[in-house]
Design a protein around this motif. Structure first.
Motif, PDB file in Angstrom:
ATOM      1  N   LYS A   2     -11.224  34.912 -23.852  1.00 30.10           N
ATOM      2  CA  LYS A   2     -10.760  33.533 -23.693  1.00 30.10           C
ATOM      3  C   LYS A   2      -9.761  33.171 -24.780  1.00 30.10           C
ATOM      4  O   LYS A   2      -8.867  32.360 -24.573  1.00 30.10           O
ATOM      5  CB  LYS A   2     -11.958  32.577 -23.734  1.00 30.10           C
ATOM      6  CG  LYS A   2     -12.795  32.584 -22.455  1.00 30.10           C
ATOM      7  CD  LYS A   2     -13.954  31.609 -22.552  1.00 30.10           C
ATOM      8  CE  LYS A   2     -14.789  31.641 -21.277  1.00 30.10           C
ATOM      9  NZ  LYS A   2     -15.961  30.720 -21.372  1.00 30.10           N
ATOM     10  N   ILE A   3      -9.926  33.782 -25.941  1.00 31.65           N
ATOM     11  CA  ILE A   3      -9.000  33.552 -27.047  1.00 31.65           C
ATOM     12  C   ILE A   3      -7.699  34.311 -26.810  1.00 31.65           C
ATOM     13  O   ILE A   3      -6.600  33.789 -26.998  1.00 31.65           O
ATOM     14  CB  ILE A   3      -9.635  33.987 -28.379  1.00 31.65           C
ATOM     15  CG1 ILE A   3     -10.881  33.137 -28.662  1.00 31.65           C
ATOM     16  CG2 ILE A   3      -8.645  33.861 -29.535  1.00 31.65           C
ATOM     17  CD1 ILE A   3     -11.692  33.603 -29.851  1.00 31.65           C
ATOM     18  N   ASN A   4      -7.838  35.560 -26.346  1.00 33.16           N
ATOM     19  CA  ASN A   4      -6.675  36.395 -26.028  1.00 33.16           C
ATOM     20  C   ASN A   4      -7.103  37.429 -24.992  1.00 33.16           C
ATOM     21  O   ASN A   4      -8.008  38.216 -25.261  1.00 33.16           O
ATOM     22  CB  ASN A   4      -6.146  37.095 -27.291  1.00 33.16           C
ATOM     23  CG  ASN A   4      -4.865  37.871 -27.036  1.00 33.16           C
ATOM     24  OD1 ASN A   4      -4.602  38.340 -25.931  1.00 33.16           O
ATOM     25  ND2 ASN A   4      -4.058  38.015 -28.074  1.00 33.16           N
TER      26      ASN A   4
ATOM     27  N   THR B  87      -5.613  30.675 -33.676  1.00 33.80           N
ATOM     28  CA  THR B  87      -6.495  31.606 -34.387  1.00 33.80           C
ATOM     29  C   THR B  87      -5.737  32.411 -35.463  1.00 33.80           C
ATOM     30  O   THR B  87      -6.362  33.126 -36.238  1.00 33.80           O
ATOM     31  CB  THR B  87      -7.145  32.596 -33.404  1.00 33.80           C
ATOM     32  OG1 THR B  87      -6.121  33.329 -32.718  1.00 33.80           O
ATOM     33  CG2 THR B  87      -8.025  31.871 -32.391  1.00 33.80           C
TER      34      THR B  87
ATOM     35  N   TYR C 281      -7.797  23.710 -33.907  1.00 28.46           N
ATOM     36  CA  TYR C 281      -6.681  23.251 -33.077  1.00 28.46           C
ATOM     37  C   TYR C 281      -5.628  22.593 -33.963  1.00 28.46           C
ATOM     38  O   TYR C 281      -5.958  21.865 -34.910  1.00 28.46           O
ATOM     39  CB  TYR C 281      -7.168  22.234 -32.027  1.00 28.46           C
ATOM     40  CG  TYR C 281      -8.162  22.810 -31.044  1.00 28.46           C
ATOM     41  CD1 TYR C 281      -7.761  23.224 -29.781  1.00 28.46           C
ATOM     42  CD2 TYR C 281      -9.505  22.956 -31.395  1.00 28.46           C
ATOM     43  CE1 TYR C 281      -8.667  23.766 -28.880  1.00 28.46           C
ATOM     44  CE2 TYR C 281     -10.422  23.508 -30.496  1.00 28.46           C
ATOM     45  CZ  TYR C 281     -10.002  23.904 -29.246  1.00 28.46           C
ATOM     46  OH  TYR C 281     -10.897  24.439 -28.360  1.00 28.46           O
TER      47      TYR C 281
ATOM     48  N   SER D 166     -19.518  23.728 -30.703  1.00 30.20           N
ATOM     49  CA  SER D 166     -19.079  25.059 -30.265  1.00 30.20           C
ATOM     50  C   SER D 166     -20.245  25.901 -29.785  1.00 30.20           C
ATOM     51  O   SER D 166     -20.140  26.609 -28.795  1.00 30.20           O
ATOM     52  CB  SER D 166     -18.353  25.779 -31.405  1.00 30.20           C
ATOM     53  OG  SER D 166     -19.214  26.003 -32.497  1.00 30.20           O
TER      54      SER D 166
ATOM     55  N   THR E 295     -11.234  32.400 -36.511  1.00 32.15           N
ATOM     56  CA  THR E 295     -11.193  33.501 -35.554  1.00 32.15           C
ATOM     57  C   THR E 295     -11.965  33.176 -34.286  1.00 32.15           C
ATOM     58  O   THR E 295     -11.636  33.643 -33.196  1.00 32.15           O
ATOM     59  CB  THR E 295     -11.763  34.782 -36.202  1.00 32.15           C
ATOM     60  OG1 THR E 295     -11.089  35.025 -37.440  1.00 32.15           O
ATOM     61  CG2 THR E 295     -11.577  35.985 -35.291  1.00 32.15           C
ATOM     62  N   ARG E 296     -13.013  32.382 -34.422  1.00 32.70           N
ATOM     63  CA  ARG E 296     -13.874  32.037 -33.301  1.00 32.70           C
ATOM     64  C   ARG E 296     -13.221  31.041 -32.349  1.00 32.70           C
ATOM     65  O   ARG E 296     -13.782  30.698 -31.309  1.00 32.70           O
ATOM     66  CB  ARG E 296     -15.190  31.471 -33.841  1.00 32.70           C
ATOM     67  CG  ARG E 296     -16.370  31.720 -32.957  1.00 32.70           C
ATOM     68  CD  ARG E 296     -17.682  31.703 -33.694  1.00 32.70           C
ATOM     69  NE  ARG E 296     -17.845  30.592 -34.609  1.00 32.70           N
ATOM     70  CZ  ARG E 296     -18.434  30.691 -35.798  1.00 32.70           C
ATOM     71  NH1 ARG E 296     -18.863  31.851 -36.208  1.00 32.70           N
ATOM     72  NH2 ARG E 296     -18.582  29.647 -36.564  1.00 32.70           N
ATOM     73  N   GLY E 297     -12.056  30.514 -32.703  1.00 30.52           N
ATOM     74  CA  GLY E 297     -11.359  29.603 -31.802  1.00 30.52           C
ATOM     75  C   GLY E 297     -11.797  28.154 -31.917  1.00 30.52           C
ATOM     76  O   GLY E 297     -11.668  27.388 -30.964  1.00 30.52           O
ATOM     77  N   GLN E 298     -12.281  27.762 -33.094  1.00 32.02           N
ATOM     78  CA  GLN E 298     -12.754  26.400 -33.297  1.00 32.02           C
ATOM     79  C   GLN E 298     -11.695  25.497 -33.931  1.00 32.02           C
ATOM     80  O   GLN E 298     -11.987  24.349 -34.248  1.00 32.02           O
ATOM     81  CB  GLN E 298     -14.001  26.398 -34.194  1.00 32.02           C
ATOM     82  CG  GLN E 298     -15.237  26.978 -33.532  1.00 32.02           C
ATOM     83  CD  GLN E 298     -16.425  27.040 -34.473  1.00 32.02           C
ATOM     84  OE1 GLN E 298     -17.010  28.085 -34.700  1.00 32.02           O
ATOM     85  NE2 GLN E 298     -16.798  25.893 -35.036  1.00 32.02           N
TER      86      GLN E 298
ATOM     87  N   ASN F  41      -5.029  25.408 -29.415  1.00 29.13           N
ATOM     88  CA  ASN F  41      -6.004  26.290 -30.041  1.00 29.13           C
ATOM     89  C   ASN F  41      -5.276  27.398 -30.802  1.00 29.13           C
ATOM     90  O   ASN F  41      -4.499  28.154 -30.235  1.00 29.13           O
ATOM     91  CB  ASN F  41      -6.915  26.895 -28.970  1.00 29.13           C
ATOM     92  CG  ASN F  41      -8.050  27.726 -29.554  1.00 29.13           C
ATOM     93  OD1 ASN F  41      -8.377  28.773 -29.030  1.00 29.13           O
ATOM     94  ND2 ASN F  41      -8.652  27.266 -30.635  1.00 29.13           N
TER      95      ASN F  41
END
Length: 301
Positions: free
Chosen positions: A123-125, A54, A47, A74, A42-45, A52
């Motif tokens: 930044k993720i969405n 999630t 790929y 991160s 969920t944190r976007g770590q 990227n």
């Protein structure tokens, strides 16, 4: 068996058989719990083939390369004076440093925990948002909970007493307490200087109940474990002043000393039932070393 590849900032795996992303991650990150793995995703770590991702049920095909950004990498690029302890689709739990505002004030709009988290989730969405559930004073450090949807925020705030099972603080106060444990109960009100004060008259203000126990003390200072039965504004600070043992560094509430150059209050534990999954979660933040080493620790008993 999934093949692991080397990268200084990434752990990379080649997918051997078709799978969904979350189960795949759980299978390769054996040292972490399911919730910890979900938090990493969920944190976007994570790929997939350089993109990227999630989404938990993202489909993987044989030959795909899944890369997991290391915590060290991160964290280094993420936040100032705070870090994430846990994250999923509904909530974020952080560890806030002393000096960082929870939300914006008249004087400071951008350097806050809320703003940093909002920038992070967007930044993720770009449609993602963060919602305030409760606050910590600017000079109080420790664990803090945020919601990721309006619905979860309302659920937490409307059912706070039933959902939250423990809120423990560590307070460094002036002087040695006569009683090693006790309870302070009063009705808190706010004066024109925005300072909370106690009324002993029933229902004259908001009911506030604070339980405390001495961990150790000397003639100058006492270290207390404090549990909140209610969560009122500046509750611990006001109640410690009522006891005649104000929190170190808390000039507003009667402190005359500040050997630690900060407020002696730390939110150590928050434990609660997850508002969606109903799972019991408990998060703990270490007591700041400066609390333990204040003035002649050899005399702390």
């Amino acid at each position: 068996m999934n093949k692991k590849r080397k990268n200084p900032n990434m752990e990379q795996y080649e997918v051997e058989t078709n799978a969904e992303l979350l189960p795949f991650l759980i299978s390769v990150i054996e040292s972490k719990s399911r919730n910890a793995v979900k938090s990493i995703l969920t944190r976007g770590q994570v790929y997939v083939n350089g993109d990227n991702i999630t989404k938990h049920n993202f489909p993987l095909s044989k030959g795909d390369i899944v890369a997991i950004q290391t915590n060290k990498a991160s964290k280094a690029a993420t936040f100032i004076n705070m870090n994430i302890l846990y994250e999923d689709e509904a909530i974020i739990v952080i560890e806030k440093g002393a000096g960082l505002l929870s939300i914006a004030s008249a004087k400071e709009k951008s350097h806050t925990a809320y703003k940093q988290l909002m920038d992070y989730v967007k930044k993720i969405n770009p449609k993602n948002r963060i919602f305030i559930v409760h606050r910590l004073d600017q000079d109080t450090s420790g664990v803090m909970l945020f919601a990721k949807t309006e619905e979860v925020k309302q659920q937490l705030q409307n059912n706070w007493k039933n959902i939250v099972k423990e809120r423990t603080y560590i307070a460094l106060v002036e002087g040695r307490l006569k009683q090693t444990k006790g309870t302070v109960k009063s009705w808190l009100k706010e004066n024109k200087a925005y300072k909370m004060y106690s009324s002993m008259k029933p229902n004259d203000g908001k009911l506030a109940i604070t339980h405390y126990q001495v961990i150790k003390s000397n003639q100058e200072f006492s270290l207390l474990s404090v549990q909140l039965e209610t969560g009122r504004k500046n509750q611990i600070r006001a109640h410690m002043e009522d006891l005649g043992h104000p929190i170190v560094g808390d000039k507003k509430y009667g402190s005359e000393q500040n050997p630690i150059a900060r407020l002696g209050l730390h939110a150590k534990v928050i434990a609660f039932r997850h508002p969606v999954t109903k799972e019991f979660l408990r998060f703990e933040s270490k007591v700041p070393k400066v609390f333990l080493n204040v003035k002649r620790p050899d005399k702390f008993r």
